[in-house]
Design an enzyme around this catalytic site. Structure first.
Site, PDB file in Angstrom:
ATOM      1  N   THR A  65     107.616 -49.913  59.225  1.00  0.00           N
ATOM      2  CA  THR A  65     106.803 -50.624  59.825  1.00  0.00           C
ATOM      3  C   THR A  65     105.589 -50.855  59.492  1.00  0.00           C
ATOM      4  OG1 THR A  65     106.465 -48.442  61.045  1.00  0.00           O
ATOM      5  CG2 THR A  65     108.019 -49.823  62.261  1.00  0.00           C
ATOM      6  N   THR A 104     111.310 -57.969  66.243  1.00  0.00           N
ATOM      7  CA  THR A 104     109.856 -57.962  66.376  1.00  0.00           C
ATOM      8  C   THR A 104     109.779 -59.728  66.423  1.00  0.00           C
ATOM      9  OG1 THR A 104     107.813 -58.194  65.050  1.00  0.00           O
ATOM     10  CG2 THR A 104     110.039 -58.327  63.937  1.00  0.00           C
ATOM     11  N   ASP A 105     108.490 -59.978  67.215  1.00  0.00           N
ATOM     12  CA  ASP A 105     107.736 -61.236  67.174  1.00  0.00           C
ATOM     13  C   ASP A 105     107.407 -61.895  65.969  1.00  0.00           C
ATOM     14  OD1 ASP A 105     105.744 -59.161  67.196  1.00  0.00           O
ATOM     15  OD2 ASP A 105     104.380 -60.736  66.867  1.00  0.00           O
ATOM     16  N   TYR A 128     107.270 -58.074  55.934  1.00  0.00           N
ATOM     17  CA  TYR A 128     107.969 -57.112  57.011  1.00  0.00           C
ATOM     18  C   TYR A 128     108.895 -58.095  57.747  1.00  0.00           C
ATOM     19  CZ  TYR A 128     107.777 -54.863  61.746  1.00  0.00           C
ATOM     20  OH  TYR A 128     108.118 -54.383  63.058  1.00  0.00           O
ATOM     21  N   TRP A 153     103.352 -55.881  69.882  1.00  0.00           N
ATOM     22  CA  TRP A 153     102.269 -55.183  70.010  1.00  0.00           C
ATOM     23  C   TRP A 153     102.411 -53.919  70.836  1.00  0.00           C
ATOM     24  CZ3 TRP A 153      97.451 -58.779  71.590  1.00  0.00           C
ATOM     25  CH2 TRP A 153      97.398 -59.865  70.802  1.00  0.00           C
TER      26      TRP A 153
HETATM   27  N1  LIG Z   1     104.853 -51.097  66.557  1.00  0.00           N
HETATM   28  C1  LIG Z   1     104.982 -52.389  66.975  1.00  0.00           C
HETATM   29  O1  LIG Z   1     103.725 -52.778  67.259  1.00  0.00           O
HETATM   30  C2  LIG Z   1     105.979 -53.030  66.930  1.00  0.00           C
HETATM   31  C3  LIG Z   1     105.989 -54.397  67.282  1.00  0.00           C
HETATM   32  C4  LIG Z   1     107.228 -55.128  67.323  1.00  0.00           C
HETATM   33  C5  LIG Z   1     108.407 -54.640  66.850  1.00  0.00           C
HETATM   34  N2  LIG Z   1     108.395 -53.330  66.499  1.00  0.00           N
HETATM   35  C6  LIG Z   1     109.757 -52.723  66.116  1.00  0.00           C
HETATM   36  O2  LIG Z   1     110.212 -51.503  67.292  1.00  0.00           O
HETATM   37  C7  LIG Z   1     110.626 -50.619  66.287  1.00  0.00           C
HETATM   38  C8  LIG Z   1     110.213 -49.202  66.730  1.00  0.00           C
HETATM   39  O3  LIG Z   1     108.838 -49.099  65.965  1.00  0.00           O
HETATM   40  P1  LIG Z   1     107.923 -48.024  66.159  1.00  0.00           P
HETATM   41  O4  LIG Z   1     106.490 -48.575  66.163  1.00  0.00           O
HETATM   42  O5  LIG Z   1     108.196 -47.008  67.031  1.00  0.00           O
HETATM   43  O6  LIG Z   1     108.094 -47.390  64.615  1.00  0.00           O
HETATM   44  P2  LIG Z   1     107.520 -45.970  64.022  1.00  0.00           P
HETATM   45  O7  LIG Z   1     106.839 -45.367  64.797  1.00  0.00           O
HETATM   46  O8  LIG Z   1     107.015 -46.400  62.712  1.00  0.00           O
HETATM   47  O9  LIG Z   1     108.680 -45.168  63.637  1.00  0.00           O
HETATM   48  C9  LIG Z   1     110.071 -45.491  62.877  1.00  0.00           C
HETATM   49  C10 LIG Z   1     110.996 -44.829  62.916  1.00  0.00           C
HETATM   50  O10 LIG Z   1     112.033 -44.992  61.830  1.00  0.00           O
HETATM   51  C11 LIG Z   1     112.505 -43.975  61.197  1.00  0.00           C
HETATM   52  N3  LIG Z   1     112.880 -44.331  59.719  1.00  0.00           N
HETATM   53  C12 LIG Z   1     112.204 -44.989  58.857  1.00  0.00           C
HETATM   54  N4  LIG Z   1     112.649 -45.061  57.629  1.00  0.00           N
HETATM   55  C13 LIG Z   1     113.932 -44.877  58.009  1.00  0.00           C
HETATM   56  C14 LIG Z   1     115.247 -44.477  57.052  1.00  0.00           C
HETATM   57  N5  LIG Z   1     115.611 -44.860  56.061  1.00  0.00           N
HETATM   58  N6  LIG Z   1     116.285 -43.813  57.724  1.00  0.00           N
HETATM   59  C15 LIG Z   1     116.161 -43.383  58.984  1.00  0.00           C
HETATM   60  N7  LIG Z   1     115.217 -43.463  59.821  1.00  0.00           N
HETATM   61  C16 LIG Z   1     114.037 -44.217  59.198  1.00  0.00           C
HETATM   62  C17 LIG Z   1     111.337 -43.072  61.130  1.00  0.00           C
HETATM   63  O11 LIG Z   1     111.768 -41.909  60.939  1.00  0.00           O
HETATM   64  P3  LIG Z   1     110.856 -40.590  60.293  1.00  0.00           P
HETATM   65  O12 LIG Z   1     109.728 -40.143  61.142  1.00  0.00           O
HETATM   66  O13 LIG Z   1     111.594 -39.686  60.099  1.00  0.00           O
HETATM   67  O14 LIG Z   1     110.081 -41.227  59.048  1.00  0.00           O
HETATM   68  C18 LIG Z   1     110.731 -43.176  62.498  1.00  0.00           C
HETATM   69  O15 LIG Z   1     111.611 -42.467  63.480  1.00  0.00           O
HETATM   70  C19 LIG Z   1     111.088 -50.905  65.027  1.00  0.00           C
HETATM   71  O16 LIG Z   1     112.178 -51.847  65.098  1.00  0.00           O
HETATM   72  C20 LIG Z   1     109.836 -52.179  64.722  1.00  0.00           C
HETATM   73  O17 LIG Z   1     110.194 -53.098  63.925  1.00  0.00           O
HETATM   74  C21 LIG Z   1     107.495 -52.585  66.668  1.00  0.00           C
END
Ligand SMILES: NC(=O)c1ccc[n+]([C@@H]2O[C@H](COP(=O)([O-])OP(=O)(O)OC[C@H]3O[C@@H](n4cnc5c(N)ncnc54)[C@H](OP(=O)(O)O)[C@@H]3O)[C@@H](O)[C@H]2O)c1
Length: 290
Positions: A65, A104-105, A128, A153
């Site tokens: 991310t 994601t957007d 990304y 977001w």
């Molecule tokens: N944050 C935003 O604003 C946003 C916006 C739009 C969409 N999204 C989407 O929403 C979802 C959740 O985002 P988030 O912000 O909660 O992400 P995050 O806090 O960065 O968490 C990412 C998770 O992915 C796991 N991970 C990373 N690499 C991995 C691998 N190789 N194998 C297994 N697990 C892995 C991490 O595990 P570890 O802790 O063990 O590393 C963690 O549990 C994602 O799909 C992201 O693309 C997020």
């Protein structure tokens, strides 16, 4: 319903932690996975672990991310967001599980003047976004049963996010410059988690992409102003600036607003307004109690 078994991938992430607690409260059996106990880039381990568990659902909240770092680490981003998503989809097909995947957007370029619908043309402007789009496409082509939820977001208690960044800055600065030419819908992770629980309860089994965010549109500048107001950081002033002033490694879409009418029509799911969600977040993290 409560007999359903769910494999939660990315359970240690900002969204994953809230999904875990919300689905547990709803009575589902959850098996948690993170990068330490199941690296989703390892196809063999993904297949073996999921064949052992035989879940009814696989929810994928795991992702690479770091949007800026992805520009220089595109293979890593692709490994998790594309190959990792494909590995989960292949396993889902093999064991006849339904895959709910978070996207994601950033699959859009942000040039549209109105909110994006699910079938609008995709055209990511950073690595990304490209890796997430390839992940979506791999799932669609895998033959697995899937729901893809695009959101944006995000903020929540357990991760790095814009709300917490503004609060931290407001405690040390009198003025903060925030961009006023990028628009979106701030979305509380707990609201997404509750919606996932609803989707599983009402699941119609169809393979679909949905947009899901809190309701309402703001710029980052307006969002920051509301954060300062809700969390009563009144001594700090938010100053509007153009995104040209903050050159970052990855480009961001100017318009990130997602049209969420499809999920409302299919599942009767509509998240609360972003301002109410921010107030709820404020209460949930105990601000008024401190
Ligand atoms: N944050 C935003 O604003 C946003 C916006 C739009 C969409 N999204 C989407 O929403 C979802 C959740 O985002 P988030 O912000 O909660 O992400 P995050 O806090 O960065 O968490 C990412 C998770 O992915 C796991 N991970 C990373 N690499 C991995 C691998 N190789 N194998 C297994 N697990 C892995 C991490 O595990 P570890 O802790 O063990 O590393 C963690 O549990 C994602 O799909 C992201 O693309 C997020």
């Amino acid at each position: 319903m409560t007999g359903l078994k769910i494999a939660l991938i990315g359970s240690t992430g900002m969204l994953g932690i809230d999904v875990n607690s919300t689905l547990k409260e709803a009575g589902f059996f959850i098996q948690n996975y993170n990068s330490l106990n199941l690296d989703i880039t390892d196809k063999g381990r993904v297949m073996a672990s999921l064949m052992k568990l035989m879940p009814d659902y696989i929810i994928n909240c795991a992702a690479y991310t770091n949007v800026d770092l992805a520009e220089s680490e595109k293979d890593k981003a692709d490994g998790v967001n594309h190959a990792g998503a494909k590995n989960l989809a292949d396993a889902a097909k093999e064991i006849n599980a339904r895959l709910i995947h978070i996207s994601t957007d950033y699959v859009f370029d942000g040039t549209k003047k109105t909110p994006y619908k699910e079938n609008d043309e995709v055209s990511p402007i950073n690595e990304y976004g490209l890796s997430k789009l390839k992940g979506e496409n791999a799932i669609k082509e895998s033959g697995a049963s899937y729901i893809i939820i695009r959101t944006e977001w995000l903020y929540g208690k357990n991760g790095k996010n814009f709300v917490n960044t503004i609060l931290k800055l407001a405690d040390s600065k009198k003025k903060i410059e925030v961009v006023n030419d990028q628009f979106g819908s701030p979305t509380y992770t707990k609201d997404i988690a509750s919606a996932l629980s609803e989707i599983i309860k009402k699941d119609n089994g169809s393979n679909e992409v949905y947009h899901l965010t809190n309701v309402g549109t703001v710029s980052w500048f307006e969002f920051a102003q509301e954060i300062i107001k809700v969390f009563k950081r009144i001594n700090c002033e938010i100053m509007p600036v153009s995104s040209n002033k903050f050159i970052r490694p990855a480009k961001r879409p100017a318009n990130s607003v997602l049209d969420c009418s499809k999920i409302k029509e299919h599942y009767k799911i509509e998240l609360r307004n972003w301002k109410s969600a921010l107030r709820k977040y404020c209460l949930d993290i105990g601000y008024f109690m401190s």
